[in-house]
Design an enzyme around this catalytic site. Sequence first.
Site, PDB file in Angstrom:
ATOM      1  CD  GLN A   1      -4.279   3.394   4.814  1.00  0.00           C
ATOM      2  OE1 GLN A   1      -3.664   2.891   5.754  1.00  0.00           O
ATOM      3  NE2 GLN A   1      -3.949   3.145   3.573  1.00  0.00           N
TER       4      GLN A   1
ATOM      5  CG  ASP B   1       0.443   1.549  -3.077  1.00  0.00           C
ATOM      6  OD1 ASP B   1      -0.517   2.153  -3.548  1.00  0.00           O
ATOM      7  OD2 ASP B   1       0.386   0.348  -2.753  1.00  0.00           O
TER       8      ASP B   1
ATOM      9  CG  HIS C   1      -1.356  -7.914  -1.183  1.00  0.00           C
ATOM     10  ND1 HIS C   1      -2.578  -7.822  -1.795  1.00  0.00           N
ATOM     11  CD2 HIS C   1      -1.141  -6.709  -0.582  1.00  0.00           C
ATOM     12  CE1 HIS C   1      -3.099  -6.625  -1.575  1.00  0.00           C
ATOM     13  NE2 HIS C   1      -2.257  -5.930  -0.846  1.00  0.00           N
TER      14      HIS C   1
HETATM   15  O1  PAF Z   1      -0.709  -0.173   1.047  1.00  0.00           O
HETATM   16  C1  PAF Z   1      -1.535  -0.511   1.906  1.00  0.00           C
HETATM   17  O2  PAF Z   1      -2.214  -1.531   1.769  1.00  0.00           O
HETATM   18  C2  PAF Z   1      -1.714   0.343   3.145  1.00  0.00           C
HETATM   19  O3  PAF Z   1      -1.573   1.687   2.848  1.00  0.00           O
HETATM   20  C3  PAF Z   1      -0.806  -0.071   4.315  1.00  0.00           C
HETATM   21  C4  PAF Z   1       0.657   0.145   3.980  1.00  0.00           C
HETATM   22  C5  PAF Z   1      -1.030  -1.522   4.665  1.00  0.00           C
HETATM   23  C6  PAF Z   1      -1.130   0.774   5.540  1.00  0.00           C
HETATM   24  O4  PAF Z   1      -2.439   0.614   5.942  1.00  0.00           O
END
Ligand code: PAF
Length: 282
Positions: free
Chosen positions: A61, A152, A37
């Site tokens: 999600q 991802d 990140h």
């Molecule tokens: O990759 C992630 O951490 C999540 O899927 C995101 C893109 C922040 C959406 O909640």
Amino acid sequence: MLLIRNNAGLKVFIAEMKKKGHRIGFVPTMGALHDGHLALVKQAADLCDVVVCSIFVNPTQFNDPADLEKYPRPIARDIELLHSVGCDLLYLPEVADVYPPDLDTTLRLKPGALANVMEGEFRPGHFEGVMQVVKRLLDLVGPDLLVMGQKDYQQVSVIRYMLKKLRLPVKLHVAETIREADGLARSSRNVRLTRKWRSIAPVIHKTLSETRQNLAKMPPKQLAEAGFNALSDAGLRPEYFRIVDGTTLLEIKQPGKHEVIVACTAAWAGDVRLIDNIILKP
Ligand code: PAF
């Protein structure tokens, strides 16, 4: 670094930045931040004048309520980390800010074929939730650049599709996966690995790397089976190990016919689900 929890405060900040003609880079996250990140934030800072990061564990999600509950939330540490890498604004909303009851935040775009394979097969509804929250966050932040990680790969493909379909005026920048010294992809879930599973998990990257070396030597189907078996033999519980076209995410038969080829996998290390991928071509 500013910390803003409500949409009104965010709106004022964004309006000010836009008035000054600043280019805004946006890094959406669910927190439990790691070097992956932080690399996204640093790249956003290199490419833009202002970096906005969000931390929001998006309930829509998660298809598994236990996974949502177990998701790590070390918020004080996250704030320190973001501050240390030059994030300008952290948006830290509550569910009611992202999904206010009086606002219809349903996204009526279906992710289609891209979301039916791999993660979509094992996490039904996951990408609908990801698209919904990313669209909502983009509406709130209005960035020039959206920065996401290649780890991802499928998520990035779905978001790229959404940006194109909805003609959203934001560019997508995809940053390379950051790895531990032994190859394990950095992930918020890694902190939940026991010592035993942490020592086994690097086999995922090792197997993906071997797959890349063997692309010219074996048919993709056989190669994918070998990858799946290697993860099982190491004690992991793989859900899938696929060799797919980098654009359609469909399994390939003849590597020569595809411009971009990616190997993607998801496997359980104990009760922690890990995903990873590697670009096999180009
Ligand atoms: O990759 C992630 O951490 C999540 O899927 C995101 C893109 C922040 C959406 O909640």
